[in-house]
Design a protein around this motif. Sequence first.
Motif, PDB file in Angstrom:
ATOM      1  N   ASN A  15       0.809  -1.214   0.000  1.00 48.52           N
ATOM      2  CA  ASN A  15       0.000   0.000   0.000  1.00 48.52           C
ATOM      3  C   ASN A  15       0.841   1.261   0.000  1.00 48.52           C
ATOM      4  O   ASN A  15       0.408   2.297   0.464  1.00 48.52           O
ATOM      5  N   CYS A  16       2.081   1.178  -0.461  1.00 41.58           N
ATOM      6  CA  CYS A  16       2.951   2.352  -0.423  1.00 41.58           C
ATOM      7  C   CYS A  16       3.521   2.647  -1.806  1.00 41.58           C
ATOM      8  O   CYS A  16       3.777   1.743  -2.580  1.00 41.58           O
ATOM      9  N   THR A  17       3.704   3.918  -2.067  1.00 36.43           N
ATOM     10  CA  THR A  17       4.404   4.307  -3.288  1.00 36.43           C
ATOM     11  C   THR A  17       5.173   5.594  -3.051  1.00 36.43           C
ATOM     12  O   THR A  17       4.886   6.332  -2.135  1.00 36.43           O
ATOM     13  N   GLY A  18       6.130   5.844  -3.880  1.00 34.61           N
ATOM     14  CA  GLY A  18       6.925   7.069  -3.773  1.00 34.61           C
ATOM     15  C   GLY A  18       7.756   7.196  -5.023  1.00 34.61           C
ATOM     16  O   GLY A  18       7.567   6.460  -5.973  1.00 34.61           O
ATOM     17  N   SER A  19       8.709   8.118  -5.054  1.00 31.76           N
ATOM     18  CA  SER A  19       9.531   8.265  -6.247  1.00 31.76           C
ATOM     19  C   SER A  19      10.927   8.708  -5.892  1.00 31.76           C
ATOM     20  O   SER A  19      11.138   9.360  -4.876  1.00 31.76           O
ATOM     21  N   LEU A  20      11.861   8.324  -6.729  1.00 33.26           N
ATOM     22  CA  LEU A  20      13.269   8.634  -6.526  1.00 33.26           C
ATOM     23  C   LEU A  20      13.818   9.262  -7.787  1.00 33.26           C
ATOM     24  O   LEU A  20      13.619   8.767  -8.882  1.00 33.26           O
ATOM     25  N   ARG A  21      14.513  10.382  -7.642  1.00 27.73           N
ATOM     26  CA  ARG A  21      15.175  11.001  -8.781  1.00 27.73           C
ATOM     27  C   ARG A  21      16.586  11.348  -8.357  1.00 27.73           C
ATOM     28  O   ARG A  21      16.777  11.891  -7.277  1.00 27.73           O
ATOM     29  N   PHE A 130       5.351  18.093   4.198  1.00 25.03           N
ATOM     30  CA  PHE A 130       5.831  16.785   4.625  1.00 25.03           C
ATOM     31  C   PHE A 130       6.529  16.106   3.451  1.00 25.03           C
ATOM     32  O   PHE A 130       6.385  16.508   2.305  1.00 25.03           O
ATOM     33  N   ASN A 131       7.282  15.046   3.763  1.00 23.26           N
ATOM     34  CA  ASN A 131       8.015  14.304   2.734  1.00 23.26           C
ATOM     35  C   ASN A 131       8.822  15.228   1.831  1.00 23.26           C
ATOM     36  O   ASN A 131       8.682  15.240   0.608  1.00 23.26           O
ATOM     37  N   LEU A 132       9.681  16.040   2.462  1.00 24.54           N
ATOM     38  CA  LEU A 132      10.546  16.913   1.671  1.00 24.54           C
ATOM     39  C   LEU A 132      11.472  16.073   0.805  1.00 24.54           C
ATOM     40  O   LEU A 132      11.943  15.018   1.232  1.00 24.54           O
ATOM     41  N   PRO A 133      11.745  16.495  -0.425  1.00 25.93           N
ATOM     42  CA  PRO A 133      12.698  15.762  -1.261  1.00 25.93           C
ATOM     43  C   PRO A 133      14.049  15.646  -0.554  1.00 25.93           C
ATOM     44  O   PRO A 133      14.544  16.614   0.030  1.00 25.93           O
ATOM     45  N   THR A 134      14.628  14.460  -0.589  1.00 21.80           N
ATOM     46  CA  THR A 134      15.929  14.211   0.027  1.00 21.80           C
ATOM     47  C   THR A 134      17.025  14.337  -1.025  1.00 21.80           C
ATOM     48  O   THR A 134      16.876  13.870  -2.152  1.00 21.80           O
ATOM     49  N   VAL A 135      18.119  14.986  -0.664  1.00 21.93           N
ATOM     50  CA  VAL A 135      19.240  15.188  -1.576  1.00 21.93           C
ATOM     51  C   VAL A 135      20.502  14.580  -0.972  1.00 21.93           C
ATOM     52  O   VAL A 135      20.851  14.868   0.177  1.00 21.93           O
ATOM     53  N   TYR A 204      17.583   3.210  -0.893  1.00 25.15           N
ATOM     54  CA  TYR A 204      16.448   2.375  -0.519  1.00 25.15           C
ATOM     55  C   TYR A 204      16.073   2.603   0.943  1.00 25.15           C
ATOM     56  O   TYR A 204      14.905   2.688   1.304  1.00 25.15           O
ATOM     57  N   SER A 205      17.084   2.693   1.799  1.00 23.93           N
ATOM     58  CA  SER A 205      16.833   2.898   3.228  1.00 23.93           C
ATOM     59  C   SER A 205      16.144   4.239   3.468  1.00 23.93           C
ATOM     60  O   SER A 205      15.220   4.334   4.286  1.00 23.93           O
ATOM     61  N   THR A 206      16.583   5.269   2.759  1.00 24.51           N
ATOM     62  CA  THR A 206      15.972   6.590   2.911  1.00 24.51           C
ATOM     63  C   THR A 206      14.513   6.559   2.498  1.00 24.51           C
ATOM     64  O   THR A 206      13.648   7.148   3.157  1.00 24.51           O
ATOM     65  N   PHE A 211       8.583   6.375   3.899  1.00 22.93           N
ATOM     66  CA  PHE A 211       7.281   5.720   3.925  1.00 22.93           C
ATOM     67  C   PHE A 211       6.771   5.469   5.339  1.00 22.93           C
ATOM     68  O   PHE A 211       5.585   5.251   5.544  1.00 22.93           O
ATOM     69  N   THR A 212       7.660   5.505   6.304  1.00 19.59           N
ATOM     70  CA  THR A 212       7.195   5.375   7.695  1.00 19.59           C
ATOM     71  C   THR A 212       6.521   6.667   8.143  1.00 19.59           C
ATOM     72  O   THR A 212       5.721   6.662   9.084  1.00 19.59           O
ATOM     73  N   GLU A 213       6.849   7.796   7.464  1.00 14.72           N
ATOM     74  CA  GLU A 213       6.238   9.071   7.812  1.00 14.72           C
ATOM     75  C   GLU A 213       4.845   9.201   7.210  1.00 14.72           C
ATOM     76  O   GLU A 213       3.933   9.735   7.819  1.00 14.72           O
TER      77      GLU A 213
END
Length: 628
Positions: A15-21, A130-135, A204-206, A211-213
């Motif tokens: 039930n989770c999704t997100g994106s990585l760039r 929330f869910n600020l992009p991580t760099v 992947y860990s990030t 997704f825990t947030e």
Amino acid sequence: MRPRVLVRNAHGRKNCTGSLRIAVGHTMVHSMVHSVHEKMLPRTLGIEIHVLKNDATMQVSLWDLGGQDIFRALQQYLFPKLNKACVFAFVFSLYDRHRKQLKQNLEEEFKDEFLYWLKFITSNSEVTGFNLPTVMVVLTHKDKTEKKTGLREQTRVSNYIQMAEQIVSKLHLEFSDVLNIHPTVYCVNARHKEDVRPIVTQIYSTMEDLFTEKLFSVPEACCRMSQRILQWALENEKRPVITHDEFSALCTEAHPALKSLLQNLPAPNRFKALQAIASYLQDAGTIIRLRDSNLLVANPNWLTNVFLGRLIGMGHGFEHSAESNSGAEYPISSDGFLSQFQFNTFVDDHLLQRLQTDRYTGFDHMTVQSVLESLDLCYKVSGINGESQFFVPTLVKVESNSQLQWNWAAADKELSVYLGLRIRCKDPRRTFLSTGFFPKFQITLWRSMKNEARFMYNCKYNLISILHDCHDVIVENSADGSFFDVMIRSTKSREMVWMFVKQHILEKLFAFCASAEGSPGVSLVVDILRTECVKQRTPCAQRKDQSVSRGELKEKLKQSIRIAGEDMNSITKNLYHHTWEKKSGTTLDSECEAAIDLLSPEDIVEVQEWLRIEADNLIKKSKSGSKY
């Protein structure tokens, strides 16, 4: 040269999704894929997409992006909704491969490039809280510094790493409310998968932490559909573009729930359901939707690598031909337009023929034109004598040195109002308007006006001209894209001019900027341009410093009211006048303009409301015996 790769991933875990760039270097992309799949890849021709992981726990696709302007012009469209759970990796080489030594201006170059990408991410990320992009930051070519340098040079490398960490720490604080910048700076040999694998693991860990947030609900059917599209693309490598009907058929094959849903819905609702599924798959990097078209790209790698890669080469040909004035193999236009004949040559001889030579199927002239129009790379207009023309501002970049021209001849005595506005980023330190912002706004504005009666709309490269109901408008983009100016002359009242520009330009501009196709992370402000610049149609470079913020004008106006004393109960032209300095090398002399002649009617109402409150407070103090 700035980092040439942007990697986009989509993640779906039950039930989770997100994106990585990730903004990375080409060699590192190969190593990331190699570390997962044990295979090496050929060199990038345009943009390539690699699936790193696609199973029940996670979907990850890596987008290898070219650094040419045409790609930056399309990044917002190809990579929308950057506010989703995102991870970016900024990769910077310590090594100058041409001089075969450490880069000389390494600190300055690192800071400039890193800041560019931080501004790009911020400008294209919708602020949600929330869910600020991580760099993440990665320094490469560690092997070159170890092999080619001695102890003294290795000390320099160590110092550079510390330098990078200090810059990252400082920018982390500056961008803390819009980006999550990872504090660790990695230094790797990008050719060794052992060096790169920990970075992939950290990514992947990030994402797991993100997704825990907050969890993003994704139906199982959509995950199955993503797998079906990937399988179909592999089986039909030469059929990259499909119709909505073909997409619907693939949906019914992918999952029983989708088949039941689509079979039982009435046609309008079925179309909406397909659009929703396609929207998710685009976020996942599985397909690319073509707006206002019956087509979808089932193999994004074809669009980003083959099709856009070909356009890059053609774009260079356009610019080279324009600079050399050499009768080129490419049709050229001084204002960004191609005639119907030139456009047909452009499509048939340079795009369609190449696709057919490479044995791609499902393409004809109208299909290729539809792809171009859907990506906002061109639009069709009726030219002189009703002949069709095609505007291609992203491909044809030829600056005009001619004097700005109004749309109609009018004597000065007929004109009652001249008005100039400056549009810019509110936070230029952390945001900017990308290369493709103004061309896309040109097309967006044209779409909104083409069906409205009595509107005359024309455009050239970096320029828009509008004529409607005696409102004569010029909108010009600056050469560096840091601002653009709106200049209006009219026979109407000042209130009507402001109403017109607000309704037909500013509101549409702000709506476009906030959309996924614009720059949703950018806040725009409207300043006041010197009136004489509008009257003289002063060249853009000469009027760059000829504007003043509305906030400053309002504050100065309030100060002048205070100085006027308690008897001042209205706003008149006798109050604050803004002084414009003489501009050397131009015909702009020193002059003053009354603030109330520069500010908008809404600004004046705001100051009047402030004055009313001040007057009420004065009366209350007077009645209580307090001294004002």
